[in-house]
Design a protein around this motif. Structure first.
Motif, PDB file in Angstrom:
ATOM      1  N   TYR A  10     -14.547   0.702  -4.735  1.00 13.56           N
ATOM      2  CA  TYR A  10     -13.132   1.047  -4.629  1.00 13.56           C
ATOM      3  C   TYR A  10     -12.643   1.636  -5.944  1.00 13.56           C
ATOM      4  CZ  TYR A  10     -13.176  -1.710  -0.363  1.00 13.56           C
ATOM      5  OH  TYR A  10     -13.459  -2.188   0.880  1.00 13.56           O
ATOM      6  N   GLN A  11     -11.829   2.684  -5.848  1.00 11.12           N
ATOM      7  CA  GLN A  11     -11.313   3.330  -7.059  1.00 11.12           C
ATOM      8  C   GLN A  11      -9.968   2.758  -7.518  1.00 11.12           C
ATOM      9  OE1 GLN A  11     -12.253   5.664  -4.301  1.00 11.12           O
ATOM     10  NE2 GLN A  11     -14.308   5.449  -5.151  1.00 11.12           N
ATOM     11  N   PHE A  12      -9.234   2.128  -6.611  1.00 10.15           N
ATOM     12  CA  PHE A  12      -7.894   1.665  -6.946  1.00 10.15           C
ATOM     13  C   PHE A  12      -7.738   0.184  -6.613  1.00 10.15           C
ATOM     14  CE2 PHE A  12      -7.672   6.146  -5.811  1.00 10.15           C
ATOM     15  CZ  PHE A  12      -7.105   6.678  -6.964  1.00 10.15           C
ATOM     16  N   LEU A  13      -6.892  -0.479  -7.401  1.00  8.05           N
ATOM     17  CA  LEU A  13      -6.690  -1.915  -7.254  1.00  8.05           C
ATOM     18  C   LEU A  13      -5.258  -2.256  -7.619  1.00  8.05           C
ATOM     19  CD1 LEU A  13      -7.756  -4.951  -7.158  1.00  8.05           C
ATOM     20  CD2 LEU A  13      -8.271  -4.646  -9.592  1.00  8.05           C
ATOM     21  N   ARG A  14      -4.641  -3.105  -6.808  1.00  8.68           N
ATOM     22  CA  ARG A  14      -3.338  -3.672  -7.165  1.00  8.68           C
ATOM     23  C   ARG A  14      -3.440  -5.175  -6.985  1.00  8.68           C
ATOM     24  NH1 ARG A  14       2.258  -2.480  -8.143  1.00  8.68           N
ATOM     25  NH2 ARG A  14       3.003  -4.524  -8.761  1.00  8.68           N
ATOM     26  N   VAL A  27      -5.412  -5.999  -3.493  1.00 10.70           N
ATOM     27  CA  VAL A  27      -5.684  -4.964  -2.507  1.00 10.70           C
ATOM     28  C   VAL A  27      -6.476  -3.870  -3.210  1.00 10.70           C
ATOM     29  CG1 VAL A  27      -4.706  -3.235  -0.950  1.00 10.70           C
ATOM     30  CG2 VAL A  27      -3.582  -5.440  -1.209  1.00 10.70           C
ATOM     31  N   MET A  28      -7.567  -3.472  -2.588  1.00 10.79           N
ATOM     32  CA  MET A  28      -8.415  -2.409  -3.132  1.00 10.79           C
ATOM     33  C   MET A  28      -8.452  -1.270  -2.128  1.00 10.79           C
ATOM     34  SD  MET A  28     -11.630  -4.809  -4.161  1.00 10.79           S
ATOM     35  CE  MET A  28     -11.327  -6.452  -4.805  1.00 10.79           C
ATOM     36  N   TRP A  29      -8.507  -0.035  -2.628  1.00  4.82           N
ATOM     37  CA  TRP A  29      -8.616   1.096  -1.732  1.00  4.82           C
ATOM     38  C   TRP A  29      -9.338   2.245  -2.414  1.00  4.82           C
ATOM     39  CZ3 TRP A  29      -4.066  -0.377  -4.040  1.00  4.82           C
ATOM     40  CH2 TRP A  29      -3.366   0.566  -4.781  1.00  4.82           C
ATOM     41  N   THR A  30      -9.791   3.192  -1.595  1.00  7.13           N
ATOM     42  CA  THR A  30     -10.523   4.345  -2.102  1.00  7.13           C
ATOM     43  C   THR A  30      -9.582   5.539  -2.229  1.00  7.13           C
ATOM     44  OG1 THR A  30     -11.135   5.145   0.089  1.00  7.13           O
ATOM     45  CG2 THR A  30     -12.635   3.543  -0.945  1.00  7.13           C
ATOM     46  N   GLN A  31     -10.112   6.612  -2.791  1.00  3.01           N
ATOM     47  CA  GLN A  31      -9.306   7.813  -2.971  1.00  3.01           C
ATOM     48  C   GLN A  31      -8.980   8.497  -1.647  1.00  3.01           C
ATOM     49  OE1 GLN A  31     -11.745   9.982  -5.684  1.00  3.01           O
ATOM     50  NE2 GLN A  31     -13.332  10.435  -4.174  1.00  3.01           N
ATOM     51  N   ASN A  32      -9.599   8.061  -0.552  1.00  2.00           N
ATOM     52  CA  ASN A  32      -9.279   8.613   0.769  1.00  2.00           C
ATOM     53  C   ASN A  32      -7.920   8.145   1.278  1.00  2.00           C
ATOM     54  OD1 ASN A  32     -11.790   9.827   0.785  1.00  2.00           O
ATOM     55  ND2 ASN A  32     -12.758   8.118   1.839  1.00  2.00           N
ATOM     56  N   CYS A  33      -7.347   7.148   0.627  1.00  4.99           N
ATOM     57  CA  CYS A  33      -6.047   6.602   1.018  1.00  4.99           C
ATOM     58  C   CYS A  33      -5.003   6.919  -0.033  1.00  4.99           C
ATOM     59  CB  CYS A  33      -6.121   5.076   1.134  1.00  4.99           C
ATOM     60  SG  CYS A  33      -7.074   4.468   2.504  1.00  4.99           S
ATOM     61  N   LYS A  34      -3.785   7.072   0.414  1.00  7.03           N
ATOM     62  CA  LYS A  34      -2.652   7.120  -0.499  1.00  7.03           C
ATOM     63  C   LYS A  34      -1.846   5.860  -0.246  1.00  7.03           C
ATOM     64  CE  LYS A  34      -2.332  12.085  -1.066  1.00  7.03           C
ATOM     65  NZ  LYS A  34      -1.490  13.274  -1.014  1.00  7.03           N
ATOM     66  N   LEU A  47       3.032  -2.619   1.240  1.00  6.30           N
ATOM     67  CA  LEU A  47       2.538  -1.282   0.920  1.00  6.30           C
ATOM     68  C   LEU A  47       2.827  -0.293   2.040  1.00  6.30           C
ATOM     69  CD1 LEU A  47      -1.052  -2.558   0.035  1.00  6.30           C
ATOM     70  CD2 LEU A  47       0.804  -2.220  -1.596  1.00  6.30           C
ATOM     71  N   LYS A  48       2.941   0.963   1.658  1.00  2.10           N
ATOM     72  CA  LYS A  48       2.958   2.047   2.635  1.00  2.10           C
ATOM     73  C   LYS A  48       1.662   2.817   2.441  1.00  2.10           C
ATOM     74  CE  LYS A  48       5.707   5.673   4.677  1.00  2.10           C
ATOM     75  NZ  LYS A  48       6.987   6.401   4.665  1.00  2.10           N
ATOM     76  N   VAL A  49       0.920   2.999   3.538  1.00  3.03           N
ATOM     77  CA  VAL A  49      -0.421   3.577   3.470  1.00  3.03           C
ATOM     78  C   VAL A  49      -0.484   4.860   4.284  1.00  3.03           C
ATOM     79  CG1 VAL A  49      -2.882   3.154   3.973  1.00  3.03           C
ATOM     80  CG2 VAL A  49      -1.406   1.248   3.257  1.00  3.03           C
ATOM     81  N   LEU A  50      -1.125   5.875   3.708  1.00  5.90           N
ATOM     82  CA  LEU A  50      -1.442   7.100   4.424  1.00  5.90           C
ATOM     83  C   LEU A  50      -2.950   7.231   4.435  1.00  5.90           C
ATOM     84  CD1 LEU A  50      -0.530   9.715   5.839  1.00  5.90           C
ATOM     85  CD2 LEU A  50      -0.504  10.803   3.577  1.00  5.90           C
ATOM     86  N   TRP A  51      -3.540   7.219   5.618  1.00  6.82           N
ATOM     87  CA  TRP A  51      -4.991   7.288   5.761  1.00  6.82           C
ATOM     88  C   TRP A  51      -5.334   8.144   6.963  1.00  6.82           C
ATOM     89  CZ3 TRP A  51      -8.210   4.965   9.639  1.00  6.82           C
ATOM     90  CH2 TRP A  51      -9.582   5.063   9.357  1.00  6.82           C
ATOM     91  N   GLN A  52      -6.139   9.177   6.748  1.00  6.64           N
ATOM     92  CA  GLN A  52      -6.562  10.093   7.811  1.00  6.64           C
ATOM     93  C   GLN A  52      -5.369  10.553   8.647  1.00  6.64           C
ATOM     94  OE1 GLN A  52      -9.746   8.332  10.084  1.00  6.64           O
ATOM     95  NE2 GLN A  52     -11.220   8.603   8.444  1.00  6.64           N
ATOM     96  N   SER A  53      -4.331  10.994   8.003  1.00  2.62           N
ATOM     97  CA  SER A  53      -3.084  11.494   8.606  1.00  2.62           C
ATOM     98  C   SER A  53      -2.318  10.422   9.383  1.00  2.62           C
ATOM     99  CB  SER A  53      -3.352  12.703   9.520  1.00  2.62           C
ATOM    100  OG  SER A  53      -3.926  12.301  10.747  1.00  2.62           O
ATOM    101  N   LYS A  54      -2.730   9.160   9.250  1.00  4.65           N
ATOM    102  CA  LYS A  54      -2.012   8.058   9.884  1.00  4.65           C
ATOM    103  C   LYS A  54      -1.222   7.314   8.820  1.00  4.65           C
ATOM    104  CE  LYS A  54      -5.438   7.506  13.507  1.00  4.65           C
ATOM    105  NZ  LYS A  54      -6.412   6.620  14.155  1.00  4.65           N
ATOM    106  N   SER A  55       0.052   7.105   9.096  1.00  9.36           N
ATOM    107  CA  SER A  55       0.925   6.405   8.153  1.00  9.36           C
ATOM    108  C   SER A  55       1.318   5.059   8.749  1.00  9.36           C
ATOM    109  CB  SER A  55       2.164   7.255   7.892  1.00  9.36           C
ATOM    110  OG  SER A  55       3.042   6.582   7.018  1.00  9.36           O
ATOM    111  N   PHE A  56       1.220   4.008   7.928  1.00  9.58           N
ATOM    112  CA  PHE A  56       1.602   2.680   8.397  1.00  9.58           C
ATOM    113  C   PHE A  56       1.955   1.796   7.212  1.00  9.58           C
ATOM    114  CE2 PHE A  56      -2.972   2.695   7.813  1.00  9.58           C
ATOM    115  CZ  PHE A  56      -3.249   1.493   7.179  1.00  9.58           C
ATOM    116  N   PHE A  57       2.588   0.688   7.510  1.00  6.11           N
ATOM    117  CA  PHE A  57       2.910  -0.313   6.499  1.00  6.11           C
ATOM    118  C   PHE A  57       1.874  -1.432   6.563  1.00  6.11           C
ATOM    119  CE2 PHE A  57       6.926   1.683   7.629  1.00  6.11           C
ATOM    120  CZ  PHE A  57       7.427   2.018   6.380  1.00  6.11           C
ATOM    121  N   LEU A  58       1.491  -1.928   5.398  1.00 11.47           N
ATOM    122  CA  LEU A  58       0.552  -3.040   5.281  1.00 11.47           C
ATOM    123  C   LEU A  58       1.181  -4.088   4.373  1.00 11.47           C
ATOM    124  CD1 LEU A  58      -2.239  -4.525   5.324  1.00 11.47           C
ATOM    125  CD2 LEU A  58      -2.914  -3.014   3.445  1.00 11.47           C
TER     126      LEU A  58
END
Length: 197
Positions: A10-14, A27-34, A47-58
């Motif tokens: 994973y490239q990102f961590l909060r 929470v860890m995520w890769t550069q494929n997610c915003k 969090l608000k997540v954008l992944w593969q053109s899908k937007s959702f709250f986590l």
């Protein structure tokens, strides 16, 4: 956690730091997610997540261990949910049961227990997603009796379930990591790929 995130790819961590020896969120995520952090405190990472053109709250949750304070957490989540539109999923250790069927052993649990938790889930339009594995994620001894409970779960609203219709929560096999010497704990954690929902 930074080293663990890197080891797992994973490239990102909060993180939210634990208080004493308990709690903490990561929470860890890769550069494929915003990922946009909307709120972070000792009980929630929202969090608000954008992944593969899908937007959702986590929302990642660590529920209050002290029963008398749990309703404060549910109230905070309810306030978020009242104004939230769109796909939403919550996951984590809620430290609460929906009903007595989520407990094995120990003293009987009254149906009234967990009422505030159920009201929060209802107000937010959330319900458990499908799961596999052994759902009783916590085990301990109370008054010389073994008790098992489902404290960890993933819940979602209909919009999130529509986005991810094949979503499945998997309860991984429990390992007694705390009995291992400190230097041996993380390799075990890495071998099972982390605890994930």
């Amino acid at each position: 956690m930074e080293g663990l995130a890197a080891d797992l790819g994973y490239q990102f961590l909060r993180t939210v730091e634990p208080i004493g020896k308990g709690g903490g969120l990561a929470v860890m995520w890769t550069q494929n997610c915003k990922v946009e952090v909307l709120q972070a405190n000792n009980r929630l990472l929202d969090l608000k997540v954008l992944w593969q053109s899908k937007s959702f709250f986590l929302t990642c949750v660590y529920g209050e261990p002290i029963r008398g304070r749990r309703s404060d957490v549910w109230e905070k989540i309810t306030r978020i949910g009242i104004n939230r539109t769109g796909a939403w999923v919550m996951t984590g250790d809620f430290n609460e049961l929906i009903d007595p069927s989520e407990k094995i052993g120990g003293a009987d649990r009254r149906e009234a227990n967990g009422k505030d938790f159920r009201q929060m889930l209802n107000a937010c339009g959330m319900w458990n997603i499908k799961h596999t594995g052994y759902q009783f994620s916590w085990a301990g001894t109370r008054n010389n009796m073994t008790v098992q409970c489902r404290l960890d779960r993933t819940v979602a609203n209909q919009a999130w379930s529509d986005l991810f219709p094949k979503a499945l929560e998997t309860y991984l096999q429990k390992l007694e990591l705390d009995v291992l010497p400190e230097r041996e704990r993380w390799p075990w954690f890495q071998r099972i790929g982390g605890f994930q929902h």
